[in-house]
Design an enzyme around this catalytic site. Structure first.
Site, PDB file in Angstrom:
ATOM      1  N   VAL A 394       0.845 -15.732   6.677  1.00 14.68           N
ATOM      2  CA  VAL A 394       2.245 -15.638   7.130  1.00 14.68           C
ATOM      3  C   VAL A 394       2.289 -15.696   8.660  1.00 14.68           C
ATOM      4  CG1 VAL A 394       2.874 -14.257   5.084  1.00 14.68           C
ATOM      5  CG2 VAL A 394       2.291 -13.088   7.213  1.00 14.68           C
ATOM      6  N   GLU A 396       2.359 -14.892  12.650  1.00 12.93           N
ATOM      7  CA  GLU A 396       1.432 -14.036  13.402  1.00 12.93           C
ATOM      8  C   GLU A 396       2.152 -12.780  13.891  1.00 12.93           C
ATOM      9  OE1 GLU A 396      -1.434 -15.104  12.393  1.00 12.93           O
ATOM     10  OE2 GLU A 396      -2.416 -15.514  14.295  1.00 12.93           O
ATOM     11  N   LYS A 401       1.883  -8.311   8.625  1.00 15.85           N
ATOM     12  CA  LYS A 401       0.574  -8.479   7.982  1.00 15.85           C
ATOM     13  C   LYS A 401       0.083  -7.138   7.429  1.00 15.85           C
ATOM     14  CE  LYS A 401      -0.889 -12.498  10.691  1.00 15.85           C
ATOM     15  NZ  LYS A 401      -1.085 -13.641   9.835  1.00 15.85           N
ATOM     16  N   SER A 423      -5.039 -16.438  13.372  1.00 15.89           N
ATOM     17  CA  SER A 423      -5.868 -17.088  14.391  1.00 15.89           C
ATOM     18  C   SER A 423      -5.838 -16.270  15.672  1.00 15.89           C
ATOM     19  CB  SER A 423      -5.363 -18.503  14.652  1.00 15.89           C
ATOM     20  OG  SER A 423      -4.034 -18.443  15.092  1.00 15.89           O
ATOM     21  N   HIS A 444     -10.394 -18.438   8.492  1.00 20.91           N
ATOM     22  CA  HIS A 444      -9.559 -19.232   9.396  1.00 20.91           C
ATOM     23  C   HIS A 444      -9.739 -20.712   9.091  1.00 20.91           C
ATOM     24  CE1 HIS A 444      -8.437 -20.698  13.630  1.00 20.91           C
ATOM     25  NE2 HIS A 444      -7.351 -20.463  12.948  1.00 20.91           N
ATOM     26  N   ASN A 447      -5.977 -27.059  10.543  1.00 21.87           N
ATOM     27  CA  ASN A 447      -4.926 -27.977  10.133  1.00 21.87           C
ATOM     28  C   ASN A 447      -5.285 -29.410  10.556  1.00 21.87           C
ATOM     29  OD1 ASN A 447      -2.460 -29.008   9.419  1.00 21.87           O
ATOM     30  ND2 ASN A 447      -1.364 -28.225  11.216  1.00 21.87           N
ATOM     31  N   ASN A 494     -11.097 -22.585  18.728  1.00 26.84           N
ATOM     32  CA  ASN A 494      -9.986 -22.587  19.690  1.00 26.84           C
ATOM     33  C   ASN A 494     -10.455 -22.145  21.066  1.00 26.84           C
ATOM     34  OD1 ASN A 494      -8.193 -23.545  17.876  1.00 26.84           O
ATOM     35  ND2 ASN A 494      -7.324 -21.556  17.337  1.00 26.84           N
TER      36      ASN A 494
END
Ligand code: 3H9
Length: 651
Positions: A394, A396, A401, A423, A444, A447, A494
């Site tokens: 869902v 961030e 969460k 993330s 994680h 996409n 990232n």
């Protein structure tokens, strides 16, 4: 009979010889040097027995459940990279396979499971091939993925039975064929439904002296005269769209060989021996081999001791792009999936995208419908109680969460994996209110989920080793590659990507042409340039990751202006580039004396950050950083990853 360690051989009352390959203490069969030497002795014996009429045919089978033969033994390749030694070894193997082909009695291969590379080449040297027509059979030439091409005569022999163009296509792409397709293309002569029918069908083939037929004239004509040059040019152009000859020489060398000798399968085989050693000796092949073994290592991070986890049902919470696509991927891989969100309006777009994926990948309506039936919308969240894995994806937001996991924990089965796709939020904080915080792992995904193979499995200060291993098992189970990373901003991918993207954008802001920087990164070996990549990722996403990493975008920058205007990149049709039909509209690339060198300069921040990640224990080793960054960013696989490239003075 000679003493055998890799093969078993016996002759039955009908004088049929049954040859079984069984590589000792290994899960798959491989053609090692020892296997080849023993086969030489066996073939000499077959020749004698055939001459004295004591043998009427030979059937080659595998004793392993995993399949027929997974190719030549890749673990021996480092020792074989000396071109002189390699040439000798190839000559010897070719002579052996030629003798098999020339045997006066029928030699039949019975194939189940994997039949790859050298394994397929051996089957092609036999006279007739029978394969099990089930979902496990996979036949092909993966050599290009190792920086080489078939070297045991497979080029000429596959062209002989399939026709030159289809044969070149499977060799150039490394794609595996299922049994039905292999039969349709002439690689296989006969199909059976079950493995236990192989023996009976092979026996019939021997007694009836069946022989595979070469490809017909209409197929062979494609390699004749000037047509061959035309086809070779087309192949070269297609391959060039994907890779460069200076990075991946193997497919180009194979096309040259075809252009030169493609009308003559025997000359093609001889040409293999001339070209193969140079490829094997290349840095590209050595690096791709290393990546093969690193990828194999990733599979071993899962639960090793029984009880091994079983995955049948997955519950995904959050039907946005990530959650919806994770759910679709799991259903595609055969799991029963429930997808939860606040209402059907939020879930429906994910179901529509899933259908597109299934249609593209599964094609047959019956398979598409079955996959759709496995993916169930679940507004009430009932699936959580039955699921083996629960993945939250869902927005961030820490509180949301925490609330979700508190609810989920109260209904989840005791051994179920609790996973978050966050993330940016520390796992320790999400797990704060859990009765058993050791259960929560990060999974994680990247996409687009269907295309990117990496899953970062996030280790926090509180999660257990078992939870991490189970997360790795799950990732492998759904066909992804798990890399364990420490719970820290940006994890691995990232974290290393952002400095590279942001520094490149700074250079554009300072006046350098974005087309030049993008072309330079590609010339270095990246799959896409940094500016284009930022547009693909989305400027909003890039902005939030940059903030999370403490590298905020300057307020008076072009980046900030584009963001404020809602020009978020590919998804809005405008970012650093304009986008039409999913493609960036690029201007011409300004002249530059050394694009690859400029690209190398651009990736420095990425490589530097990788070193820091290893020092800080974000990943357990430089090897893990290399494989993780290759899988997550596409970083030049032929260079072996950022740290290997630096070690070799290439980055
Ligand atoms: C070739 O044939 C060239 C020739 O044309 C000419 C030569 C001159 N060699 O992956 P798994 C090991 S090039 C050595 O867990 P799966 C693997 O490392 C070759 N070892 O099983 C692992 O070892 P460990 C062309 C190999 O069910 C164990 O077997 N062939 C080889 O997930 C189990 O493997 C290829 O490129 C090999 N050829 O997947 C195929 N193959 O347990 C490479 C496997 O110690 N292999 N091992 O970690 C694969 O893609 C997968 O292993 C396969 C099975 C799909 C077969």
């Amino acid at each position: 009979m000679p003493k055998l360690s890799q093969w078993k051989f016996g002759i039955d009352f009908e004088r049929i010889g049954w040859l079984t390959i069984d590589t000792p203490s290994a899960p798959v069969n491989v053609l090692s040097t020892t296997a080849i030497l023993e086969l030489e002795k066996l073939v000499a014996r077959f020749e004698d027995l055939a001459a004295s009429d004591e043998l009427v045919g030979v059937v080659l089978l595998s004793s392993k459940g995993s399949g027929f033969i997974a190719g030549a033994d890749i673990t021996e390749f480092d020792d074989l990279s000396d071109p002189v030694e390699m040439t000798k070894a190839l000559r010897r193997a070719h002579a052996l396979f030629d003798r098999i082909e020339r045997l006066p009695i029928p030699f039949v291969s019975g194939i189940h499971g994997f039949c790859l590379g050298g394994g397929l080449e051996l089957a092609l040297a036999t006279h007739y091939r029978i394969a099990v027509n089930n979902d496990k059979t996979r036949i092909g030439f993966p050599e290009v993925k190792l920086g080489i091409f078939p070297g045991f005569g497979g080029t000429g022999r596959s062209m002989n039975v399939m026709g030159p163009v289809p044969a070149m296509q499977i060799m150039l792409t490394g794609k595996y064929l299922r049994a039905g397709a292999a039969r349709g293309m002439g690689l296989v002569d006969k199909l059976v439904r079950h493995r236990d029918q192989l023996r009976w069908e092979a026996r019939k083939a021997i007694l009836q002296k069946r022989k595979s037929k070469p490809a017909g004239f209409t197929k062979r004509v494609m390699a004749m005269g000037p047509l061959r040059k035309f086809i070779a040019d087309k192949m070269r152009a297609t391959v060039k769209k994907k890779v460069r000859p200076e990075h991946y020489p193997a497919p180009f060398s194979l096309i040259e060989l075809f252009e030169d000798k493609g009308n003559d399968p025997v000359a093609m085989r001889a040409g293999e021996i001339e070209r193969f050693p140079k490829l094997m000796d290349s840095g590209t092949a050595a690096n791709l081999r290393r990546l093969f073994f690193l990828s194999e290592g990733l599979k071993k991070q899962g639960v090793r001791k029984p009880p091994k986890p079983k995955f049948a049902r997955v519950h995904v919470i959050g039907a946005g792009v990530m959650g919806g696509d994770i759910a679709a991927w799991c259903a595609y891989r055969g799991l029963a999936v429930t997808l939860q969100d606040l209402d059907m309006e939020r879930i429906q777009p994910a179901l529509d995208r899933a259908k597109k994926l299934f249609k593209k990948r599964l094609k047959k309506p019956i398979a598409v419908n079955a996959a759709m039936a496995r993916l169930e919308a679940d507004v009430a969240g009932k699936g959580a109680a039955r699921a083996d894995v629960i993945i939250e994806a869902v927005v961030e937001n820490l509180e949301i969460k925490q609330k979700i996991f508190a609810q989920v924990e109260s209904v989840a089965k005791p051994g179920a994996v609790l996973a978050t796709n966050t993330s940016s939020i520390e796992l320790e904080r999400i797990a704060e209110d859990l009765k058993d915080p050791s259960r929560l792992v990060g999974l994680h995904f990247f996409n687009p989920v269907a295309q990117l193979p990496l899953v970062e499995v996030v280790r926090s200060k509180v999660n257990s080793d078992l939870a991490i291993r189970t997360g790795c098992s799950f990732a492998s189970f759904i066909g992804k590659s798990p890399v364990v990373v420490k719970s820290a901003p940006g994890f691995l991918v990232n974290r290393v990507l952002m400095p590279y993207l942001l520094k490149s954008i700074e250079r554009v802001e300072a006046g350098e042409a974005q087309e030049l920087l993008d072309a330079a990164a590609v010339a270095f070996g990246m799959p896409m340039g940094p500016i284009e990549l930022m547009d693909v990722v989305g400027l909003d996403v890039g902005h939030s990751v940059a903030n999370e990493l403490g590298q905020p975008v300057a307020e008076d920058s072009k980046f900030a202006r584009l963001l404020a205007q809602g020009n978020l990149g590919r998804k809005t049709g405008r970012g650093f580039y304009r986008w039409t039909k999913g493609r960036a509209e690029k201007g011409s690339v300004p002249e530059h004396s050394n694009l690859a060198e400029l690209g190398r300069e651009l990736v420095q921040p990425l490589v530097d950050e990788c070193e820091v990640c290893v020092k800080e224990g974000i990943v357990s080793s430089a090897d893990m950083a290399d494989i993780g960054v290759i899988l997550g960013t596409g970083f030049a696989p032929f260079l072996g990853g950022p740290l290997k490239a630096r070690q070799d003075g290439k980055a």
